[in-house]
Design a protein around this motif. Structure first.
Motif, PDB file in Angstrom:
ATOM      1  N   ASP A   6       0.822  -1.216   0.000  1.00  0.00           N
ATOM      2  CA  ASP A   6       0.000   0.000   0.000  1.00  0.00           C
ATOM      3  C   ASP A   6       0.854   1.264   0.000  1.00  0.00           C
ATOM      4  N   ALA A   7       1.908   1.298   0.806  1.00  0.00           N
ATOM      5  CA  ALA A   7       2.785   2.477   0.827  1.00  0.00           C
ATOM      6  C   ALA A   7       3.528   2.620  -0.498  1.00  0.00           C
ATOM      7  N   ALA A   8       3.904   1.519  -1.112  1.00  0.00           N
ATOM      8  CA  ALA A   8       4.564   1.579  -2.424  1.00  0.00           C
ATOM      9  C   ALA A   8       3.590   2.110  -3.482  1.00  0.00           C
ATOM     10  N   ILE A   9       2.324   1.762  -3.354  1.00  0.00           N
ATOM     11  CA  ILE A   9       1.304   2.272  -4.274  1.00  0.00           C
ATOM     12  C   ILE A   9       1.236   3.790  -4.166  1.00  0.00           C
ATOM     13  N   TRP A  10       1.266   4.314  -2.937  1.00  0.00           N
ATOM     14  CA  TRP A  10       1.289   5.776  -2.769  1.00  0.00           C
ATOM     15  C   TRP A  10       2.451   6.370  -3.543  1.00  0.00           C
ATOM     16  N   GLY A  11       3.640   5.784  -3.378  1.00  0.00           N
ATOM     17  CA  GLY A  11       4.821   6.290  -4.076  1.00  0.00           C
ATOM     18  C   GLY A  11       4.639   6.277  -5.582  1.00  0.00           C
ATOM     19  N   ALA A  12       4.079   5.199  -6.105  1.00  0.00           N
ATOM     20  CA  ALA A  12       3.871   5.094  -7.545  1.00  0.00           C
ATOM     21  C   ALA A  12       2.857   6.116  -8.038  1.00  0.00           C
ATOM     22  N   GLU A  13       1.801   6.320  -7.251  1.00  0.00           N
ATOM     23  CA  GLU A  13       0.762   7.260  -7.668  1.00  0.00           C
ATOM     24  C   GLU A  13       1.239   8.706  -7.577  1.00  0.00           C
ATOM     25  N   LEU A  14       2.101   8.994  -6.627  1.00  0.00           N
ATOM     26  CA  LEU A  14       2.603  10.355  -6.460  1.00  0.00           C
ATOM     27  C   LEU A  14       3.777  10.674  -7.378  1.00  0.00           C
ATOM     28  N   ALA A  15       4.370   9.658  -7.966  1.00  0.00           N
ATOM     29  CA  ALA A  15       5.554   9.854  -8.803  1.00  0.00           C
ATOM     30  C   ALA A  15       5.240  10.717 -10.018  1.00  0.00           C
ATOM     31  N   GLY A  16       6.151  11.582 -10.351  1.00  0.00           N
ATOM     32  CA  GLY A  16       6.004  12.398 -11.544  1.00  0.00           C
ATOM     33  C   GLY A  16       6.299  11.586 -12.790  1.00  0.00           C
ATOM     34  N   GLY A  17       6.011  12.165 -13.917  1.00  0.00           N
ATOM     35  CA  GLY A  17       6.316  11.510 -15.177  1.00  0.00           C
ATOM     36  C   GLY A  17       5.106  10.862 -15.805  1.00  0.00           C
ATOM     37  N   GLU A  18       5.345  10.290 -16.941  1.00  0.00           N
ATOM     38  CA  GLU A  18       4.296   9.634 -17.721  1.00  0.00           C
ATOM     39  C   GLU A  18       4.329   8.141 -17.445  1.00  0.00           C
ATOM     40  N   GLY A  19       3.305   7.482 -17.906  1.00  0.00           N
ATOM     41  CA  GLY A  19       3.260   6.033 -17.795  1.00  0.00           C
ATOM     42  C   GLY A  19       2.588   5.580 -16.526  1.00  0.00           C
ATOM     43  N   PRO A  20       2.363   4.289 -16.457  1.00  0.00           N
ATOM     44  CA  PRO A  20       1.656   3.735 -15.303  1.00  0.00           C
ATOM     45  C   PRO A  20       2.546   3.700 -14.063  1.00  0.00           C
ATOM     46  N   GLY A  21       1.902   3.736 -12.895  1.00  0.00           N
ATOM     47  CA  GLY A  21       2.638   3.509 -11.660  1.00  0.00           C
ATOM     48  C   GLY A  21       3.092   2.060 -11.610  1.00  0.00           C
ATOM     49  N   ARG A  22       4.268   1.852 -11.075  1.00  0.00           N
ATOM     50  CA  ARG A  22       4.824   0.500 -11.000  1.00  0.00           C
ATOM     51  C   ARG A  22       5.335   0.249  -9.588  1.00  0.00           C
ATOM     52  N   ILE A  23       5.220  -0.988  -9.155  1.00  0.00           N
ATOM     53  CA  ILE A  23       5.730  -1.410  -7.861  1.00  0.00           C
ATOM     54  C   ILE A  23       6.837  -2.425  -8.118  1.00  0.00           C
ATOM     55  N   TYR A  24       8.027  -2.112  -7.644  1.00  0.00           N
ATOM     56  CA  TYR A  24       9.168  -3.011  -7.814  1.00  0.00           C
ATOM     57  C   TYR A  24       9.566  -3.631  -6.490  1.00  0.00           C
ATOM     58  N   ILE A  25      10.012  -4.864  -6.561  1.00  0.00           N
ATOM     59  CA  ILE A  25      10.607  -5.530  -5.409  1.00  0.00           C
ATOM     60  C   ILE A  25      12.082  -5.156  -5.440  1.00  0.00           C
ATOM     61  N   GLY A  26      12.567  -4.584  -4.339  1.00  0.00           N
ATOM     62  CA  GLY A  26      13.926  -4.094  -4.305  1.00  0.00           C
ATOM     63  C   GLY A  26      14.765  -4.756  -3.234  1.00  0.00           C
ATOM     64  N   GLU A  27      16.039  -4.902  -3.521  1.00  0.00           N
ATOM     65  CA  GLU A  27      16.998  -5.463  -2.574  1.00  0.00           C
ATOM     66  C   GLU A  27      18.025  -4.387  -2.226  1.00  0.00           C
ATOM     67  N   PRO A  28      18.036  -3.911  -0.983  1.00  0.00           N
ATOM     68  CA  PRO A  28      19.032  -2.910  -0.607  1.00  0.00           C
ATOM     69  C   PRO A  28      20.448  -3.470  -0.769  1.00  0.00           C
ATOM     70  N   THR A  29      21.369  -2.650  -1.268  1.00  0.00           N
ATOM     71  CA  THR A  29      22.753  -3.078  -1.413  1.00  0.00           C
ATOM     72  C   THR A  29      23.611  -2.618  -0.237  1.00  0.00           C
ATOM     73  N   GLY A  30      23.005  -1.903   0.688  1.00  0.00           N
ATOM     74  CA  GLY A  30      23.702  -1.426   1.881  1.00  0.00           C
ATOM     75  C   GLY A  30      22.711  -1.251   3.005  1.00  0.00           C
ATOM     76  N   PRO A  31      23.152  -0.624   4.087  1.00  0.00           N
ATOM     77  CA  PRO A  31      22.275  -0.440   5.252  1.00  0.00           C
ATOM     78  C   PRO A  31      21.031   0.374   4.920  1.00  0.00           C
ATOM     79  N   ILE A  32      19.953   0.051   5.628  1.00  0.00           N
ATOM     80  CA  ILE A  32      18.710   0.813   5.538  1.00  0.00           C
ATOM     81  C   ILE A  32      18.346   1.277   6.941  1.00  0.00           C
ATOM     82  N   GLU A  33      17.513   2.311   6.998  1.00  0.00           N
ATOM     83  CA  GLU A  33      17.054   2.838   8.283  1.00  0.00           C
ATOM     84  C   GLU A  33      15.610   3.267   8.149  1.00  0.00           C
ATOM     85  N   ASP A  34      14.902   3.362   9.282  1.00  0.00           N
ATOM     86  CA  ASP A  34      13.555   3.915   9.265  1.00  0.00           C
ATOM     87  C   ASP A  34      13.597   5.288   8.616  1.00  0.00           C
TER      88      ASP A  34
END
Length: 127
Positions: free
Chosen positions: A50-78
């Protein structure tokens, strides 16, 4: 700011309008989808679709919103912009990394982003 050192969370999602392929790297330095849309110093991820959907819908540009599965290559934080200010306790499971995120695939389940739930989320984000 809490670090997410427990890597037992298997899937992180990134919402965008960019057309990406497995193996592509998502890097910081692009315009943010939120607020003033200044250059982002981090790549933003979430453990909820659901949060990724928000990101896709708010994203600028043309084309459909997309949700990708991502793998961090380094540390992540809240993400302190959401967890400390907007949604205490991090119910959106939002996080960020200054490192690149590798695209593992596209989450196409559910027919793409849903438009219906965005308005309440935009109000919560102060848009």
């Amino acid at each position: 700011m809490g670090r997410l050192d427990d890597r037992s969370q298997e899937r992180y999602f990134h919402g965008t309008r960019a057309d990406l392929a497995p193996g592509d790297l998502i890097a910081a330095g692009y315009r943010s989808n939120y607020g003033s849309q200044k250059k982002a110093n981090h790549v933003y991820l979430t453990a909820t679709v659901d949060a990724a959907i928000w990101g896709a819908e708010l994203a600028g540009g043309e084309g459909p919103g997309r949700i990708y599965i991502g793998e961090p290559t380094g540390p992540i934080e809240d993400d302190p912009n959401l967890t400390d200010k907007k949604f205490p306790g991090n119910p959106t499971k939002s996080c960020r990394s200054s490192y690149q995120v590798r695209v593992r695939g596209e989450d196409g389940g559910g027919g793409g982003p849903r438009v219906g739930g965005l308005q309440g989320g935009k109000a919560d984000l102060g848009s």
